[in-house]
Design an enzyme around this catalytic site. Structure first.
Site, PDB file in Angstrom:
ATOM      1  CD  GLU A 132      -2.832   1.158   2.430  1.00 28.87           C
ATOM      2  OE1 GLU A 132      -2.829   0.135   3.225  1.00 28.87           O
ATOM      3  OE2 GLU A 132      -3.579   2.126   2.702  1.00 28.87           O
TER       4      GLU A 132
ATOM      5  CG  ASN B 224      -7.481   2.619   5.429  1.00 27.00           C
ATOM      6  OD1 ASN B 224      -8.561   1.793   5.179  1.00 27.00           O
ATOM      7  ND2 ASN B 224      -7.120   2.609   6.437  1.00 27.00           N
TER       8      ASN B 224
ATOM      9  CG  ASN C 164      -9.272  -1.000   1.878  1.00 32.60           C
ATOM     10  OD1 ASN C 164      -9.148  -2.121   1.775  1.00 32.60           O
ATOM     11  ND2 ASN C 164      -8.957  -0.117   2.786  1.00 32.60           N
ATOM     12  CD  GLU C 165     -10.404  -2.275   6.288  1.00 34.99           C
ATOM     13  OE1 GLU C 165     -10.221  -1.373   6.809  1.00 34.99           O
ATOM     14  OE2 GLU C 165      -9.671  -3.208   6.818  1.00 34.99           O
TER      15      GLU C 165
ATOM     16  CE1 TYR D 293      -3.634  -6.097   8.879  1.00 31.68           C
ATOM     17  CE2 TYR D 293      -5.897  -5.148   8.982  1.00 31.68           C
ATOM     18  CZ  TYR D 293      -4.420  -5.413   8.430  1.00 31.68           C
ATOM     19  OH  TYR D 293      -4.270  -4.965   7.162  1.00 31.68           O
TER      20      TYR D 293
ATOM     21  CD  GLU E 195      -6.095  -4.593   4.320  1.00 31.93           C
ATOM     22  OE1 GLU E 195      -6.203  -4.310   5.670  1.00 31.93           O
ATOM     23  OE2 GLU E 195      -6.776  -3.770   3.515  1.00 31.93           O
TER      24      GLU E 195
ATOM     25  CD  GLN F  59       0.135  -2.218   3.921  1.00 34.58           C
ATOM     26  OE1 GLN F  59       0.893  -1.820   3.383  1.00 34.58           O
ATOM     27  NE2 GLN F  59      -0.763  -1.671   4.369  1.00 34.58           N
TER      28      GLN F  59
END
Ligand code: AHR
Length: 497
Positions: A27, A72, A172-173, A244, A291, A345
């Site tokens: 990212e 993000n 994304n999200e 996560y 992720e 990542q």
């Protein structure tokens, strides 16, 4: 010493493993790109400014797919800022990480870099501030050979051949309040569906991932996922999940992360299958865990409007590596539905690879279990029937003390077994019974363990926490007894004889 038994039978195959579950993620975040993979002033930079020492570490990790450019970041990103002559590219404010984005690295640089990394790209489009039309233009720029405005622009920029990116993430999200242009489930679902239509019109061969919930702690989980699936089911190929973990003071909880992830995967599968039934569809929706990692998010300290700020540079410990090993067992054991996954990542930002500006490359502890699994867990994954003691965890209740993964590669005729022992005080004597695989000879055994769970690697001691080889006797058979060290991760490989 505790006793355990694991029976693996060649008739009980879960799935063939899609290599794309060993993906990762770059990212525009912190120093992932600038001074991470791209540092033109570095002595090891190639003619494009890509650090070759980093490329080597990435290649050695065997990452078959890399998600890009966010995260993000993508939700406020205009991909057109990152194309054409570098001197003309604008400097922008990146709303996601409150950083300065110079746009010296864009989609074409990524296409070149990912090829040099022996990998392929998974491209996320901006569905925050971006529109379905702009996403379509990006697909046209990347995947259409020639003869249209955007494909010819790419050729003008020096890329005669299309990049042919296969996998595209629809935002994304988008359920997150932190997301630039975040949306309600209904609004996102419509925007994702319309974008999906355009992307498939531009290139019918693309595979599309819609955003599931960003975490199961979201108040909208799993309704968000249901709503998105109900609207998008015929148009998409995957629904995403993100997960996560971080150490919050209780080791048993932390080491049981593999168990929590398994529950999450089952919930999302159930949600997807409910919508499948509602749609009277034959299509099985696959999952993209695009992720996942250990991330010490609470340690993040964002200083505003800096270029390549050192954020989220977690230094991973032995304990973190054990958790990553456990999570890998869950991911691969769900390979019938989880077809893609990205360790988030890859470089510097919450990553297994760390770089010093103008300096060297360091492999954090988490590099190693990932590398072992992505290198050796190939072919088919088989059900591990496991008999072992449970551990009491405050967060998840009783959880098996071991997490195992069994794979067999027909091509190389090798069986690979991975096991996490979460018992903090007990060794475990494990009887491994391998049925219908013929006679096997143990080739190697590697163990990640240590007295200090918080031990880390550093530039001064780069190999403080790495897997160590154990002597193997070379015995041939179908049943093997292995002693698992307390709080350890073990990989054992066998060859059919
Ligand atoms: O990987 C770091 C961030 O975590 C990503 O940008 C975002 O998608 C997630 O919240």
């Amino acid at each position: 010493m505790k006793q355990a038994k694991c029976i693996v039978n060649k008739h009980f195959k879960i799935a063939d493993i899609d290599r794309r579950i060993y993906g990762s993620f770059i990212e525009h975040m912190g120093r992932a790109v600038y001074t991470g993979i791209y540092e033109p002033e570095h002595a090891m930079a190639d003619e494009q400014g890509f650090r070759q020492d980093v490329l080597k570490a990435v290649r050695d990790l065997n990452v078959p797919i890399v998600r890009y450019p966010g995260g993000n970041f993508v939700s406020g990103y205009d991909w057109k800022d990152g194309i054409g002559p570098k001197t003309d590219r604008p400097k922008r404010l990146d709303y996601a990480w409150l950083a300065i984005e110079t746009n010296q690295f864009g989609i074409n640089e990524f296409a070149d870099w990912v090829k040099k990394a022996h990998s392929e790209g998974m491209i996320a489009v901006n569905l925050g501030t971006g529109t379905p039309q702009e996403a379509g233009y990006l697909a046209e720029y990347c995947n259409v050979p020639s003869g249209t405005y955007w494909s010819d622009k790419r050729r003008e920029h020096g890329y005669e051949q299309p990049h042919c990116f296969q996998v595209w993430c629809l935002g994304n999200e988008m359920d997150g309040s932190w997301q630039t242009g975040g949306l309600s489930a209904e609004d996102y679902a419509k925007k994702a569906r319309e974008t999906a239509k355009i992307l498939k019109w531009v290139d019918p061969s693309v595979e599309l991932v819609a955003c599931g919930s960003s975490s199961k702690e979201m108040a909208t989980f799993p309704d968000w996922d249901r709503t998105v699936l109900e609207t998008c089911y015929p148009y998409i190929d995957y629904i995403s999940l993100h997960r996560y973990y971080e150490y919050e003071g209780n080791t048993a909880n932390f080491l049981a992360a593999f168990y929590d992830l398994d529950n999450l995967i089952h919930t999302l599968k159930a949600t997807a299958d409910y919508v499948k039934a509602k749609h009277r569809s034959d299509k099985v929706m696959m999952l993209s865990l695009d992720e996942w990692n250990v991330w010490y998010i609470k340690h993040m300290d964002i200083k505003r409007w800096q270029w390549a700020p050192a954020i989220a540079e977690d230094v991973y410990s032995l304990m973190d590596a054990l958790v990553v090993g456990g999570l890998l067992t869950t991911i691969v054991n769900n390979a019938d539905r989880v077809k893609m996954a990205c360790l988030a990542q890859l470089v510097n930002a919450l990553a297994p690879i760390h770089t010093a500006v103008d300096g060297g490359v360091l492999k954090h502890t988490t590099y190693y279990p990932f590398q072992q699994v992505s290198r050796y867990a190939r072919g088919g994954v088989f059900k591990s029937m496991l008999l072992c003691d449970d551990i009491d965890t405050p967060k998840y209740g009783r959880v098996p003390g071991l997490a195992t993964l069994s794979t067999f590669d027909e091509v190389n005729r090798t069986f690979a077994f991975f096991v996490l022992n979460t018992n903090l005080d007990d060794e475990v004597e494990l009887v491994l019974q391998l049925e219908q695989f013929g006679d096997l000879q143990m080739l190697e055994q590697q163990v990640l363990m240590g007295d200090e769970l918080l031990a880390v690697n550093s530039f001064d001691a780069p190999e403080q926490v790495i897997p160590r080889a154990k002597m193997v006797s070379g015995e041939i058979g179908q049943e093997f007894t292995i002693t698992l060290a307390k709080a350890s991760w073990t990989m054992i490989r066998f060859e059919q004889v």
